[in-house]
Design a protein around this motif. Structure first.
Motif, PDB file in Angstrom:
ATOM      1  N   TYR A 141       0.822  -1.204   0.000  1.00  0.00           N
ATOM      2  CA  TYR A 141       0.000   0.000   0.000  1.00  0.00           C
ATOM      3  C   TYR A 141       0.857   1.255   0.000  1.00  0.00           C
ATOM      4  O   TYR A 141       0.502   2.268  -0.615  1.00  0.00           O
ATOM      5  CB  TYR A 141      -0.929   0.007   1.212  1.00  0.00           C
ATOM      6  CG  TYR A 141      -2.134  -0.889   1.055  1.00  0.00           C
ATOM      7  CD1 TYR A 141      -3.058  -0.664   0.051  1.00  0.00           C
ATOM      8  CD2 TYR A 141      -2.340  -1.960   1.911  1.00  0.00           C
ATOM      9  CE1 TYR A 141      -4.176  -1.481  -0.102  1.00  0.00           C
ATOM     10  CE2 TYR A 141      -3.444  -2.788   1.777  1.00  0.00           C
ATOM     11  CZ  TYR A 141      -4.358  -2.543   0.771  1.00  0.00           C
ATOM     12  OH  TYR A 141      -5.440  -3.348   0.626  1.00  0.00           O
ATOM     13  N   THR A 142       1.984   1.196   0.686  1.00  0.00           N
ATOM     14  CA  THR A 142       2.897   2.342   0.672  1.00  0.00           C
ATOM     15  C   THR A 142       3.396   2.609  -0.736  1.00  0.00           C
ATOM     16  O   THR A 142       3.502   3.763  -1.169  1.00  0.00           O
ATOM     17  CB  THR A 142       4.083   2.091   1.620  1.00  0.00           C
ATOM     18  OG1 THR A 142       3.591   1.935   2.958  1.00  0.00           O
ATOM     19  CG2 THR A 142       5.070   3.248   1.589  1.00  0.00           C
ATOM     20  N   ALA A 143       3.692   1.542  -1.477  1.00  0.00           N
ATOM     21  CA  ALA A 143       4.142   1.713  -2.861  1.00  0.00           C
ATOM     22  C   ALA A 143       3.049   2.352  -3.708  1.00  0.00           C
ATOM     23  O   ALA A 143       3.329   3.205  -4.559  1.00  0.00           O
ATOM     24  CB  ALA A 143       4.549   0.357  -3.441  1.00  0.00           C
ATOM     25  N   GLY A 184       1.079   7.069  -6.481  1.00  0.00           N
ATOM     26  CA  GLY A 184       0.047   8.088  -6.659  1.00  0.00           C
ATOM     27  C   GLY A 184       0.561   9.481  -6.398  1.00  0.00           C
ATOM     28  O   GLY A 184       0.216  10.429  -7.120  1.00  0.00           O
ATOM     29  N   ALA A 185       1.409   9.613  -5.368  1.00  0.00           N
ATOM     30  CA  ALA A 185       1.978  10.924  -5.047  1.00  0.00           C
ATOM     31  C   ALA A 185       2.821  11.447  -6.202  1.00  0.00           C
ATOM     32  O   ALA A 185       2.815  12.645  -6.508  1.00  0.00           O
ATOM     33  CB  ALA A 185       2.815  10.831  -3.771  1.00  0.00           C
ATOM     34  N   GLN A 186       3.554  10.550  -6.838  1.00  0.00           N
ATOM     35  CA  GLN A 186       4.400  10.972  -7.958  1.00  0.00           C
ATOM     36  C   GLN A 186       3.552  11.535  -9.095  1.00  0.00           C
ATOM     37  O   GLN A 186       3.863  12.602  -9.644  1.00  0.00           O
ATOM     38  CB  GLN A 186       5.236   9.795  -8.457  1.00  0.00           C
ATOM     39  CG  GLN A 186       6.169  10.159  -9.608  1.00  0.00           C
ATOM     40  CD  GLN A 186       7.031   8.996 -10.044  1.00  0.00           C
ATOM     41  OE1 GLN A 186       6.952   7.900  -9.505  1.00  0.00           O
ATOM     42  NE2 GLN A 186       7.870   9.222 -11.037  1.00  0.00           N
ATOM     43  N   LEU A 187       2.478  10.847  -9.442  1.00  0.00           N
ATOM     44  CA  LEU A 187       1.622  11.347 -10.508  1.00  0.00           C
ATOM     45  C   LEU A 187       0.850  12.595 -10.080  1.00  0.00           C
ATOM     46  O   LEU A 187       0.569  13.471 -10.899  1.00  0.00           O
ATOM     47  CB  LEU A 187       0.651  10.256 -10.965  1.00  0.00           C
ATOM     48  CG  LEU A 187       1.257   9.149 -11.828  1.00  0.00           C
ATOM     49  CD1 LEU A 187       0.187   8.157 -12.253  1.00  0.00           C
ATOM     50  CD2 LEU A 187       1.942   9.726 -13.073  1.00  0.00           C
ATOM     51  N   TYR A 188       0.506  12.665  -8.811  1.00  0.00           N
ATOM     52  CA  TYR A 188      -0.197  13.838  -8.295  1.00  0.00           C
ATOM     53  C   TYR A 188       0.646  15.096  -8.491  1.00  0.00           C
ATOM     54  O   TYR A 188       0.127  16.183  -8.718  1.00  0.00           O
ATOM     55  CB  TYR A 188      -0.484  13.625  -6.815  1.00  0.00           C
ATOM     56  CG  TYR A 188      -1.637  14.404  -6.250  1.00  0.00           C
ATOM     57  CD1 TYR A 188      -2.941  13.923  -6.350  1.00  0.00           C
ATOM     58  CD2 TYR A 188      -1.433  15.600  -5.571  1.00  0.00           C
ATOM     59  CE1 TYR A 188      -4.008  14.618  -5.805  1.00  0.00           C
ATOM     60  CE2 TYR A 188      -2.502  16.301  -5.020  1.00  0.00           C
ATOM     61  CZ  TYR A 188      -3.780  15.805  -5.149  1.00  0.00           C
ATOM     62  OH  TYR A 188      -4.838  16.507  -4.601  1.00  0.00           O
ATOM     63  N   ASN A 189       1.969  14.917  -8.426  1.00  0.00           N
ATOM     64  CA  ASN A 189       2.900  16.037  -8.590  1.00  0.00           C
ATOM     65  C   ASN A 189       3.368  16.223 -10.028  1.00  0.00           C
ATOM     66  O   ASN A 189       4.119  17.160 -10.307  1.00  0.00           O
ATOM     67  CB  ASN A 189       4.126  15.820  -7.698  1.00  0.00           C
ATOM     68  CG  ASN A 189       3.863  16.154  -6.249  1.00  0.00           C
ATOM     69  OD1 ASN A 189       3.856  17.301  -5.855  1.00  0.00           O
ATOM     70  ND2 ASN A 189       3.616  15.112  -5.447  1.00  0.00           N
ATOM     71  N   VAL A 211      -3.884   8.584  -8.611  1.00  0.00           N
ATOM     72  CA  VAL A 211      -4.066   9.763  -7.755  1.00  0.00           C
ATOM     73  C   VAL A 211      -5.173   9.523  -6.733  1.00  0.00           C
ATOM     74  O   VAL A 211      -5.161  10.119  -5.649  1.00  0.00           O
ATOM     75  CB  VAL A 211      -4.318  11.049  -8.577  1.00  0.00           C
ATOM     76  CG1 VAL A 211      -3.114  11.366  -9.451  1.00  0.00           C
ATOM     77  CG2 VAL A 211      -5.585  10.946  -9.407  1.00  0.00           C
ATOM     78  N   SER A 212      -6.111   8.632  -7.050  1.00  0.00           N
ATOM     79  CA  SER A 212      -7.122   8.249  -6.055  1.00  0.00           C
ATOM     80  C   SER A 212      -6.472   7.493  -4.906  1.00  0.00           C
ATOM     81  O   SER A 212      -6.815   7.694  -3.734  1.00  0.00           O
ATOM     82  CB  SER A 212      -8.218   7.396  -6.695  1.00  0.00           C
ATOM     83  OG  SER A 212      -9.003   8.147  -7.586  1.00  0.00           O
ATOM     84  N   ASP A 213      -5.546   6.605  -5.228  1.00  0.00           N
ATOM     85  CA  ASP A 213      -4.806   5.908  -4.176  1.00  0.00           C
ATOM     86  C   ASP A 213      -4.131   6.898  -3.244  1.00  0.00           C
ATOM     87  O   ASP A 213      -4.204   6.783  -2.011  1.00  0.00           O
ATOM     88  CB  ASP A 213      -3.731   5.000  -4.790  1.00  0.00           C
ATOM     89  CG  ASP A 213      -4.265   3.631  -5.198  1.00  0.00           C
ATOM     90  OD1 ASP A 213      -5.404   3.299  -4.832  1.00  0.00           O
ATOM     91  OD2 ASP A 213      -3.523   2.899  -5.885  1.00  0.00           O
ATOM     92  N   PHE A 214      -3.428   7.857  -3.833  1.00  0.00           N
ATOM     93  CA  PHE A 214      -2.709   8.845  -3.026  1.00  0.00           C
ATOM     94  C   PHE A 214      -3.663   9.575  -2.089  1.00  0.00           C
ATOM     95  O   PHE A 214      -3.415   9.700  -0.883  1.00  0.00           O
ATOM     96  CB  PHE A 214      -1.989   9.836  -3.931  1.00  0.00           C
ATOM     97  CG  PHE A 214      -1.409  11.018  -3.202  1.00  0.00           C
ATOM     98  CD1 PHE A 214      -0.372  10.855  -2.301  1.00  0.00           C
ATOM     99  CD2 PHE A 214      -1.915  12.296  -3.406  1.00  0.00           C
ATOM    100  CE1 PHE A 214       0.167  11.948  -1.611  1.00  0.00           C
ATOM    101  CE2 PHE A 214      -1.388  13.387  -2.729  1.00  0.00           C
ATOM    102  CZ  PHE A 214      -0.348  13.209  -1.836  1.00  0.00           C
ATOM    103  N   GLN A 215      -4.780  10.040  -2.620  1.00  0.00           N
ATOM    104  CA  GLN A 215      -5.726  10.799  -1.813  1.00  0.00           C
ATOM    105  C   GLN A 215      -6.426   9.911  -0.786  1.00  0.00           C
ATOM    106  O   GLN A 215      -6.652  10.318   0.354  1.00  0.00           O
ATOM    107  CB  GLN A 215      -6.756  11.478  -2.716  1.00  0.00           C
ATOM    108  CG  GLN A 215      -6.146  12.527  -3.628  1.00  0.00           C
ATOM    109  CD  GLN A 215      -7.126  13.024  -4.675  1.00  0.00           C
ATOM    110  OE1 GLN A 215      -7.676  14.116  -4.552  1.00  0.00           O
ATOM    111  NE2 GLN A 215      -7.354  12.228  -5.703  1.00  0.00           N
ATOM    112  N   ARG A 216      -6.724   8.704  -1.195  1.00  0.00           N
ATOM    113  CA  ARG A 216      -7.467   7.804  -0.310  1.00  0.00           C
ATOM    114  C   ARG A 216      -6.623   7.351   0.879  1.00  0.00           C
ATOM    115  O   ARG A 216      -7.142   7.066   1.956  1.00  0.00           O
ATOM    116  CB  ARG A 216      -7.940   6.591  -1.109  1.00  0.00           C
ATOM    117  CG  ARG A 216      -8.940   5.707  -0.394  1.00  0.00           C
ATOM    118  CD  ARG A 216      -9.652   4.787  -1.371  1.00  0.00           C
ATOM    119  NE  ARG A 216     -10.591   3.926  -0.687  1.00  0.00           N
ATOM    120  CZ  ARG A 216     -10.413   2.629  -0.477  1.00  0.00           C
ATOM    121  NH1 ARG A 216      -9.309   2.042  -0.925  1.00  0.00           N
ATOM    122  NH2 ARG A 216     -11.304   1.913   0.158  1.00  0.00           N
TER     123      ARG A 216
END
Length: 563
Positions: free
Chosen positions: A50-52, A57-62, A258-263
């Motif tokens: 899940y951390t991965a 997601g954080a990478q794509l969010y940025n 990006v949903s993963d990152f936010q969720r």
């Protein structure tokens, strides 16, 4: 599609559910105490897999999109983080423009045929720029909201929102029941957006990708036509085949990542966690009627353990309320012109600016909160009674309410309130240390910020947590090997730290002071010269390269004098 009991969609294109795993707790836990994640951190309990996903997601969010990726033809920003940036994934200071036309007979018209109701201010080609249509007589700014802790908000059962609905008199509130973009035949209680117009994070991501960046996706596969029925035609502006978002090597789309990152973003901290007098007053004047303090997420086995059956404190009911002349006058997705979603207050401490259009932006935190509460007193607003009740409080009572609101987003051990936990907080932790418990700190005491276990004192348990909050190297440093962390020894007063570097003075080493007289002088220089040449593990070899030479001489001279 294999939906779970709460109606959460699968995030994978193959229809598989997110696996339920026990995971490991990233936050250090001692007994029942847990260091709260800071804003922008992942939620506690993510395992490596899940951390991965969070990090991907954080990478794509940025990531800033370009036209070849599907950006445009019209857009507001090139990446998610351009707007949601305090911290990344949180609230921002950016605003977007909503518009429409108010007609005496038909009410509010979104002007979809003219590109409404969101104005995209940028474009990949000036010829395809969107313009505000001349018939738009309602124009409103919308401040960027944050998504911190919203995986937990998504996990709240619809019934818990519906139970808070009220028809008044006075304060009323209603849930906005909306279809899911991922399955329009299914509806849920909306909870995201200023109008609660979206019910899931995936819906939010799909909508924002297309509306804010022009990235068509499997939820919204068609482009925004810049000016609708007015020229130019969309075919003249868009050159990338739709949908532009597609699966990566693991089957995840951009909107999934990006949903993963936010969720998986943690909820903002609250320090102290409860018991402040200001919260009692907050409830007393009626603020909690809309800013509902807490929920417990659904105990649904199809949810991941880190989202299931968790008590959270967002201070919102996520319902729509009539805000009268303090509203944005935009009707959207079943929400009326005067209706606005109750914004969650967690993380309020760092928000600049405030209000749905960012109109409150000047002054101190106290100034901002005072102005925001005053806005509730607008004509026809459901918040009038609470705003007036607050205004009738004494100056001290108001200060206590504002102090409580300032706890929403404050990290534990941020003693000086600078939104960082560092060595500048060490003197205050040391000053609060009362390991014998003689002085009992209540939740309103400044020392409560260092009392992580909320037992009324700051002792070695709290000091150990302070070391963990500081992070490396302080979370493991024990220079004298006595089994007590250096930070704990300093905070308890058993070790002096005159220079405030987090290292006990007794452990501080002055390089080159071979005779231990507290100064680097001529006798120490003689020691270096007498040991010149190859020298295995000798103290004069200051750079540790096995040779006493010119670099060691330079080091001696660089610290010459008292130390």
């Amino acid at each position: 599609m294999g939906w779970n009991q709460l109606g959460f969609p699968p995030y994978r294109q193959d229809g598989g559910h997110t696996a339920v795993m026990s995971g490991f707790v990233l936050a250090m836990v001692i007994g029942q105490v847990e260091l709260q994640p800071r804003m922008g951190d992942p939620i506690s309990g993510l395992d490596a897999a899940y951390t991965a996903r969070f990090e991907a997601g954080a990478q794509l969010y940025n990531t800033s999109l370009i036209a070849e990726d599907g950006l445009g033809p019209i857009f507001n920003k090139q990446s998610c983080a351009n707007c949601h940036n305090n911290p990344v994934g949180g609230h921002g200071s950016q605003t977007v423009i909503r518009f429409g036309m108010e007609d005496k007979k038909e009410g509010f018209i979104e002007l979809e045929e003219y590109g409404g109701s969101l104005l995209q201010v940028s474009g990949i080609d000036l010829a395809c720029a969107e313009e505000l249509p001349p018939m738009a007589n309602i124009v409103a700014d919308r401040l960027t909201i944050g998504m911190l802790g919203y995986g937990l908000v998504e996990a709240i059962a619809d019934a818990d929102f519906l139970a808070l609905e009220s028809s008044g008199p006075g304060v009323s509130g209603r849930a906005n029941i909306v279809p899911l973009l991922e399955d329009p035949t299914t509806t849920r209680v909306g909870r995201f957006g200023w109008k609660s117009q979206l019910a899931t994070i995936l819906s939010f991501s799909g909508d924002a990708a297309r509306e804010e960046m022009g990235l068509t996706n499997r939820l919204i596969p068609t482009e925004n036509d810049p000016n609708g029925i007015l020229p130019p035609a969309i075919s003249e502006c868009d050159t990338v085949p739709d949908p532009e978002d597609g699966p990566d090597a693991e089957g995840f789309h951009f909107i999934d990542r990006v949903s993963d990152f936010q969720r998986f973003l943690a909820a903002p901290p609250q320090t102290p966690r409860s018991g402040m007098r200001g919260e009692q007053l907050f409830n007393q004047v009626g603020c909690a009627q809309c800013h509902n303090p807490s929920f417990t997420t659904a105990n649904d086995p199809s949810l991941e353990p880190f989202l299931r059956n968790k008590t959270i404190r967002p201070y919102s009911n996520f319902l729509l309320h009539n805000m009268g002349l303090a509203s944005d006058f935009i009707a959207q997705a079943g929400a009326g012109q005067y209706e606005m979603r109750t914004p969650p207050l967690w993380g309020l401490r760092t928000r600049r600016p405030m209000w749905h259009d960012g109109r409150i932006s000047e002054g101190t935190f106290t100034d901002l909160i005072t102005d925001a509460i005053a806005e509730h007193n607008a004509l026809l607003s459901e918040g009038v009674a609470s705003a007036q009740a607050y205004d009738a409080l004494s100056a001290q009572d108001k200060a206590d309410v504002i102090a409580f609101l300032g706890s929403l987003g404050r990290a534990e051990f941020d003693m000086n309130g600078d939104e960082s936990v560092d060595l500048f907080d060490l003197p205050s932790v040391t000053g609060c240390f009362n390991g014998d418990g003689t002085d009992q700190y209540d939740a309103d005491s400044p020392c409560a910020v260092a009392d992580i276990d909320q037992d009324g004192d700051v002792d070695e348990t709290d000091a150990n947590w302070f070391a963990q909050a500081l992070g490396a190297p302080f979370d493991a440093a024990d220079c004298d090997g006595d089994g007590v962390l250096d930070i704990v020894a300093i905070a308890s007063g058993s070790a002096a730290d005159a220079d405030g570097d987090g290292v006990p003075d007794a452990c501080s080493i002055c390089p080159g002071d071979f005779d231990g007289d507290g100064a680097v002088t001529f006798p120490d220089l003689v020691r270096v010269l007498s040991a010149w040449g190859a020298c295995a593990a000798c103290p004069e070899d200051l750079d540790g390269n096995g040779v006493v030479g010119f670099p060691d001489l330079v080091l001696i001279l660089s610290v010459w004098g008292g130390c």
